[in-house]
Design a protein around this motif. Structure first.
Motif, PDB file in Angstrom:
ATOM      1  N   GLY A 284       0.993  -1.224   0.065  1.00 60.74           N
ATOM      2  CA  GLY A 284      -0.036   0.079  -0.162  1.00 60.74           C
ATOM      3  C   GLY A 284       0.782   1.227  -0.063  1.00 60.74           C
ATOM      4  N   ASN A 285       0.387   2.333   0.278  1.00 65.05           N
ATOM      5  CA  ASN A 285       1.067   3.413   0.687  1.00 65.05           C
ATOM      6  C   ASN A 285       1.999   3.349   1.356  1.00 65.05           C
ATOM      7  N   GLY A 286       3.127   4.443   1.316  1.00 71.85           N
ATOM      8  CA  GLY A 286       4.217   4.238   2.315  1.00 71.85           C
ATOM      9  C   GLY A 286       5.564   3.872   1.665  1.00 71.85           C
ATOM     10  N   PHE A 287       6.266   3.215   2.370  1.00 69.92           N
ATOM     11  CA  PHE A 287       7.540   2.759   1.921  1.00 69.92           C
ATOM     12  C   PHE A 287       8.083   1.144   2.429  1.00 69.92           C
ATOM     13  N   SER A 288       8.794   0.480   1.631  1.00 67.35           N
ATOM     14  CA  SER A 288       9.628  -0.579   2.089  1.00 67.35           C
ATOM     15  C   SER A 288      10.870  -0.055   2.339  1.00 67.35           C
ATOM     16  N   VAL A 289      11.710  -0.669   3.160  1.00 67.52           N
ATOM     17  CA  VAL A 289      13.105  -0.207   3.621  1.00 67.52           C
ATOM     18  C   VAL A 289      13.948  -1.223   3.337  1.00 67.52           C
ATOM     19  N   THR A 290      15.162  -1.080   2.507  1.00 67.95           N
ATOM     20  CA  THR A 290      15.975  -1.971   2.371  1.00 67.95           C
ATOM     21  C   THR A 290      17.439  -1.556   2.673  1.00 67.95           C
ATOM     22  N   VAL A 291      18.339  -2.392   3.539  1.00 67.83           N
ATOM     23  CA  VAL A 291      19.510  -1.776   3.661  1.00 67.83           C
ATOM     24  C   VAL A 291      20.458  -3.218   3.523  1.00 67.83           C
ATOM     25  N   ASP A 292      21.498  -2.577   2.601  1.00 69.68           N
ATOM     26  CA  ASP A 292      22.219  -3.579   2.367  1.00 69.68           C
ATOM     27  C   ASP A 292      23.764  -3.042   2.155  1.00 69.68           C
ATOM     28  N   GLY A 293      24.717  -3.792   2.034  1.00 66.26           N
ATOM     29  CA  GLY A 293      26.147  -3.316   1.777  1.00 66.26           C
ATOM     30  C   GLY A 293      27.242  -4.119   1.500  1.00 66.26           C
ATOM     31  N   ALA A 294      28.388  -3.507   1.285  1.00 66.77           N
ATOM     32  CA  ALA A 294      29.486  -4.270   0.879  1.00 66.77           C
ATOM     33  C   ALA A 294      30.948  -3.950   1.173  1.00 66.77           C
ATOM     34  N   ARG A 295      31.868  -4.463   1.759  1.00 69.98           N
ATOM     35  CA  ARG A 295      33.146  -4.141   1.888  1.00 69.98           C
ATOM     36  C   ARG A 295      33.978  -3.692   0.913  1.00 69.98           C
ATOM     37  N   THR A 296      34.677  -2.678   0.762  1.00 70.11           N
ATOM     38  CA  THR A 296      35.825  -2.375  -0.179  1.00 70.11           C
ATOM     39  C   THR A 296      37.075  -2.749   0.226  1.00 70.11           C
ATOM     40  N   GLY A 297      37.881  -2.308  -0.857  1.00 74.57           N
ATOM     41  CA  GLY A 297      39.349  -2.732  -0.453  1.00 74.57           C
ATOM     42  C   GLY A 297      40.313  -1.465   0.081  1.00 74.57           C
ATOM     43  N   ASP A 298      39.575  -0.684   0.709  1.00 72.17           N
ATOM     44  CA  ASP A 298      40.101   0.445   1.426  1.00 72.17           C
ATOM     45  C   ASP A 298      39.998   0.261   2.913  1.00 72.17           C
ATOM     46  N   ASP A 299      41.143  -0.280   3.646  1.00 74.58           N
ATOM     47  CA  ASP A 299      41.042  -0.430   4.969  1.00 74.58           C
ATOM     48  C   ASP A 299      39.874  -1.269   5.555  1.00 74.58           C
ATOM     49  N   ASP A 300      39.085  -0.580   6.548  1.00 74.87           N
ATOM     50  CA  ASP A 300      37.733  -1.156   6.895  1.00 74.87           C
ATOM     51  C   ASP A 300      36.560  -0.491   6.721  1.00 74.87           C
ATOM     52  N   TRP A 301      36.793   0.219   5.281  1.00 75.80           N
ATOM     53  CA  TRP A 301      35.659   0.803   4.818  1.00 75.80           C
ATOM     54  C   TRP A 301      34.691  -0.017   3.864  1.00 75.80           C
ATOM     55  N   SER A 302      33.479   0.202   4.255  1.00 72.72           N
ATOM     56  CA  SER A 302      32.385  -0.206   3.289  1.00 72.72           C
ATOM     57  C   SER A 302      31.279   0.499   2.736  1.00 72.72           C
ATOM     58  N   LEU A 303      30.665   0.577   1.700  1.00 62.17           N
ATOM     59  CA  LEU A 303      29.513   1.024   1.124  1.00 62.17           C
ATOM     60  C   LEU A 303      28.278   0.635   1.791  1.00 62.17           C
ATOM     61  N   VAL A 304      27.317   1.132   2.392  1.00 65.05           N
ATOM     62  CA  VAL A 304      26.019   0.795   2.733  1.00 65.05           C
ATOM     63  C   VAL A 304      24.893   1.649   1.991  1.00 65.05           C
ATOM     64  N   ARG A 305      24.161   0.795   1.443  1.00 66.57           N
ATOM     65  CA  ARG A 305      23.161   1.401   0.617  1.00 66.57           C
ATOM     66  C   ARG A 305      21.527   1.294   1.440  1.00 66.57           C
ATOM     67  N   VAL A 306      20.992   2.533   1.777  1.00 71.08           N
ATOM     68  CA  VAL A 306      19.527   2.624   2.168  1.00 71.08           C
ATOM     69  C   VAL A 306      18.770   2.763   1.019  1.00 71.08           C
TER      70      VAL A 306
END
Length: 501
Positions: A117-139
């Protein structure tokens, strides 16, 4: 897309003839299924390890941040990306001030589940990069699939069209007139159209007119359009809103569609001042703004400000392909609204996250304490939309458990009742490498890396590839997705690479 001298403004208006009829507005752009490990939720729940804005307990993280919250108003603008593509194709580097990464990211279909219905679904996922401990997280936030054309409410559209002197060049106003004529013949009988033009002054050429039985009046008004002189955009917007209010229709979607290069040079040229003069129409009558930017010289900052503060959004059109997408795919989704004043807040667990930063949304940030303050302006979102926010996140070594919780809050467009929905991500759900993430996640990352390369911020995204590598990645993704938009992204990156940016 190379022929950027095409009269985009009028291709836009021509394609508008299709927008509310047979343009396939019911198409679902869900794309691939979401990556494994992402959480999808439509019911609200609190972030157990992160307090609500305004509560006690905001520990400082390793980098000295005094909070663990990120709050912003939703934004579905895409004009920055479209204008950058055109500029690059013409052999010029975009002004870094016009590059807004969130508009690059939001220009592509996503793989999020849709709510019923109206409103939103929410998806959160992510992946590590090759830069130290950094990851990209997608909302990722998604609204329901757009309704079929016959199911949508009637539309009351006030077209505010720039007829300044430059529009008298061959292939511009003449095509606009033929396009408006075509649109008039294809809209539904229960739709209404008004027409306002502006140059040195603004004029209501046609008041709100129900199309059934009155198409001849619209044709006569269109045939009388002629180019004039300077660009008094402020007068055009003010007259457009006044015309929309005068012709306001109950139980219809009342919208002002501004089509201009936004190079205001006469009258009021300040967006805040212009919007203040139409404040009553926006707040009391709910008239929303859809801005369509055109022209190789384009007033990006003014158009963006008008859209962000005018309860609407903006796109940029460079050719007939863009025009059809805008008016056959994008605008139909915004004839109806599913959410008003929508805001998102992401809470990062301090036990797992050492540092984070939101990519883009610089003009849409909201104070954390105002997340649940429904008097604070958010974004207006229609059916069929997705909104994506990308974060660079430095994860603490050995961290386990909750990484982030994302919550979206919005008002019902009719009752103004507030609602919330949330999704979360565990550290164990992070992909080990970007190459292991879903195809649509990789498209998101590629678009964000491209925006970063164009704007060159002091602190770039982690593990950023060079343009040559980015171009190769985009070409691979275009082959995998068979998506024309991703192919266009690869072409734009190639243009940038050839300029040796």
């Amino acid at each position: 897309m190379r022929n950027h001298r095409a009269p985009a403004l009028f291709a836009v208006t021509a394609a508008a003839a299709l927008l509310l009829t047979g343009c396939g507005a019911g198409e679902d752009f869900g794309g691939d299924k979401a990556a494994d490990g992402a959480a999808h939720h439509t019911e609200p729940f609190p972030a157990p390890s992160a307090p609500r804005a305004g509560e006690e307990g905001d520990d400082k993280n390793d980098e000295g941040r005094s909070d663990r919250l990120s709050t912003f108003a939703l934004d579905v603008d895409t004009a920055s990306y479209g204008y950058a593509r055109r500029t690059l194709a013409e052999g010029r580097r975009p002004d870094p001030a016009t590059v807004r990464p969130e508009e690059f990211v939001n220009s592509f279909r996503q793989d999020y589940e849709r709510p019923d219905g109206n409103g939103f679904s929410v998806t959160v996922d992510g992946a590590r990069t090759g830069d130290d401990d950094w990851s990209l997280v997608r909302v990722g936030l998604a609204t329901r699939t757009a309704a079929q054309q016959g199911e949508r409410p009637p539309a009351a559209l006030t077209f505010v069209i720039d007829v300044s002197g430059s529009m008298g060049e061959p292939g511009r106003l003449d095509l606009a007139k033929s396009s408006l004529d075509t649109m008039t013949d294809r809209l539904r009988d229960d739709d209404s159209v008004a027409l306002v033009t502006f140059s040195g002054e603004a004029e209501t050429v046609l008041p709100m007119t129900r199309l059934g039985g009155h198409r001849g009046r619209v044709h006569d008004a269109v045939d009388g359009l002629e180019p004039a002189d300077s660009t008094n955009l402020g007068a055009g917007v003010e007259t457009g809103y006044a015309t929309a209010v005068e012709g306001l229709r109950k139980d219809a979607t009342n919208r002002v569609v501004l089509i201009s290069d936004a190079l205001a040079n006469t009258g009021d040229t300040d967006a805040d001042s212009i919007l203040e003069r139409v404040g009553t129409a926006r707040r009391e009558h709910g008239v929303t703004l859809f801005g369509v930017g055109v022209g190789s010289d384009y007033g990006d900052a003014l158009m963006e400000r008008l859209a962000d503060k005018g309860d609407g959004h903006t796109v940029y059109v460079s050719d007939e392909t863009d025009a059809r997408k805008v008016f056959c795919d994008d605008l139909p989704r915004n004839v109806d609204l599913t959410a008003r004043d929508a805001k998102a807040q992401v809470a990062f667990d301090p036990d797992a996250v050492a540092e984070f930063r939101l990519v883009g949304y610089d003009d849409r940030k909201v104070a954390d304490d105002d997340f649940q303050n429904d008097r604070v302006d958010g974004g207006e979102v229609g059916p069929g939309h997705t909104v994506t926010a990308l974060y660079a996140v430095r994860v603490k070594p050995g961290a386990d458990g909750r990484l982030a919780t994302a919550t979206v809050r919005w008002l019902d467009p009719e009752t103004r009742t507030p609602h919330e929905a949330s999704g979360r991500l565990e550290t164990g759900a992070l992909r080990d490498d970007l190459a292991d993430a879903s195809v649509r996640f990789r498209v998101t990352a590629t678009a964000a890396y491209f925006a970063d390369a164009l704007r060159r911020p002091e602190t770039g995204l982690p593990d950023a590839p060079g343009l040559a590598e980015l171009q190769e990645t985009a070409q691979t993704l275009a082959r995998k997705t068979k998506d024309a938009d991703v192919t266009a992204l690869a072409e734009a990156i190639a243009d940038a690479n050839h300029l040796d940016l």
